[in-house]
Design a protein around this motif. Structure first.
Motif, PDB file in Angstrom:
ATOM      1  N   GLU A   1     -50.281 -29.892  32.181  1.00  0.00           N
ATOM      2  CA  GLU A   1     -51.435 -29.102  31.744  1.00  0.00           C
ATOM      3  C   GLU A   1     -52.731 -29.824  32.094  1.00  0.00           C
ATOM      4  O   GLU A   1     -53.696 -29.203  32.545  1.00  0.00           O
ATOM      5  N   ILE A   2     -52.754 -31.138  31.891  1.00  0.00           N
ATOM      6  CA  ILE A   2     -53.940 -31.927  32.221  1.00  0.00           C
ATOM      7  C   ILE A   2     -54.194 -31.899  33.724  1.00  0.00           C
ATOM      8  O   ILE A   2     -55.330 -31.696  34.167  1.00  0.00           O
TER       9      ILE A   2
ATOM     10  N   GLU B   1     -54.597 -39.297  27.305  1.00  0.00           N
ATOM     11  CA  GLU B   1     -54.063 -38.554  26.156  1.00  0.00           C
ATOM     12  C   GLU B   1     -52.548 -38.637  26.080  1.00  0.00           C
ATOM     13  O   GLU B   1     -51.979 -38.572  25.003  1.00  0.00           O
ATOM     14  N   VAL B   2     -51.897 -38.742  27.240  1.00  0.00           N
ATOM     15  CA  VAL B   2     -50.433 -38.741  27.262  1.00  0.00           C
ATOM     16  C   VAL B   2     -49.827 -39.978  27.919  1.00  0.00           C
ATOM     17  O   VAL B   2     -48.619 -40.176  27.833  1.00  0.00           O
TER      18      VAL B   2
ATOM     19  N   SER C   1     -55.654 -28.683  34.636  1.00  0.00           N
ATOM     20  CA  SER C   1     -57.014 -28.486  34.124  1.00  0.00           C
ATOM     21  C   SER C   1     -58.058 -29.122  35.032  1.00  0.00           C
ATOM     22  O   SER C   1     -59.254 -28.880  34.859  1.00  0.00           O
TER      23      SER C   1
ATOM     24  N   ARG D   1     -44.906 -31.833  29.511  1.00  0.00           N
ATOM     25  CA  ARG D   1     -45.604 -30.545  29.748  1.00  0.00           C
ATOM     26  C   ARG D   1     -47.113 -30.724  29.636  1.00  0.00           C
ATOM     27  O   ARG D   1     -47.884 -30.172  30.421  1.00  0.00           O
ATOM     28  N   ARG D   2     -47.542 -31.498  28.657  1.00  0.00           N
ATOM     29  CA  ARG D   2     -48.979 -31.752  28.478  1.00  0.00           C
ATOM     30  C   ARG D   2     -49.543 -32.481  29.701  1.00  0.00           C
ATOM     31  O   ARG D   2     -50.670 -32.210  30.127  1.00  0.00           O
TER      32      ARG D   2
ATOM     33  N   SER E   1     -42.403 -32.214  25.539  1.00  0.00           N
ATOM     34  CA  SER E   1     -43.743 -31.732  25.193  1.00  0.00           C
ATOM     35  C   SER E   1     -44.822 -32.623  25.805  1.00  0.00           C
ATOM     36  O   SER E   1     -45.835 -32.122  26.305  1.00  0.00           O
ATOM     37  N   VAL E   2     -44.606 -33.923  25.763  1.00  0.00           N
ATOM     38  CA  VAL E   2     -45.551 -34.872  26.372  1.00  0.00           C
ATOM     39  C   VAL E   2     -45.636 -34.628  27.872  1.00  0.00           C
ATOM     40  O   VAL E   2     -46.727 -34.597  28.454  1.00  0.00           O
TER      41      VAL E   2
END
Length: 137
Positions: free
Chosen positions: A14-15, A26-27, A18, A10-11, A7-8
């Motif tokens: 995503e960043i 954040e990660v 973005s 994948r985030r 999950s980390v």
């Protein structure tokens, strides 16, 4: 069920997608260790991602595989984007690119603490017209 580590990771993508590398905090751990294309630390990772996004502002990661062993997550990612600013000394040409990347990411306590990045730079350079495409007949 997806693990916390996946999950980390994948985030992270995503960043990147973005277009906001400044929020990788954040990660990523403040003490992040980077290797190869990631630079050596968190600031160099942010700079590397920002540089890529400057040239390809619509860069879109497509995570193809996440494979985990312990605290390590291996990723295979396909990126697409449009060459809209200088990249490696090559002026913007508006060409679309599609290239692959492989990352090995260590996650501890919900943060990325180590990352090794390899991307197919040869394909990028070829697609933006920086390399000859064929030998003369």
């Amino acid at each position: 069920m997806e693990t916390t580590e996946k999950s980390v990771v994948r985030r992270f993508y995503e960043i990147v997608g973005s277009g906001r590398p400044e929020v990788l905090d954040e990660v990523c751990s403040a003490g992040l260790k980077g290797h190869a294309g990631a630079g050596s630390d968190l600031q160099e990772l942010k700079n590397s991602v920002a540089s890529l996004l400057a040239a390809f502002p619509d860069l879109t990661p497509d995570v193809r595989h996440l494979v985990q062993e312990g605290d390590l997550v291996s990723t295979w990612v396909s990126y697409t984007g449009t060459h809209q600013a200088d990249f490696a000394g090559v002026p913007a040409g508006g060409r679309r690119v599609k290239f692959a990347a492989w990352d090995l990411i260590r996650v501890e306590d919900g943060e990325i603490v180590e990352i090794t990045q390899y991307c197919d730079l040869f394909t990028i350079m070829s697609q933006i017209g920086a390399l000859p495409t064929a030998a003369p007949a």
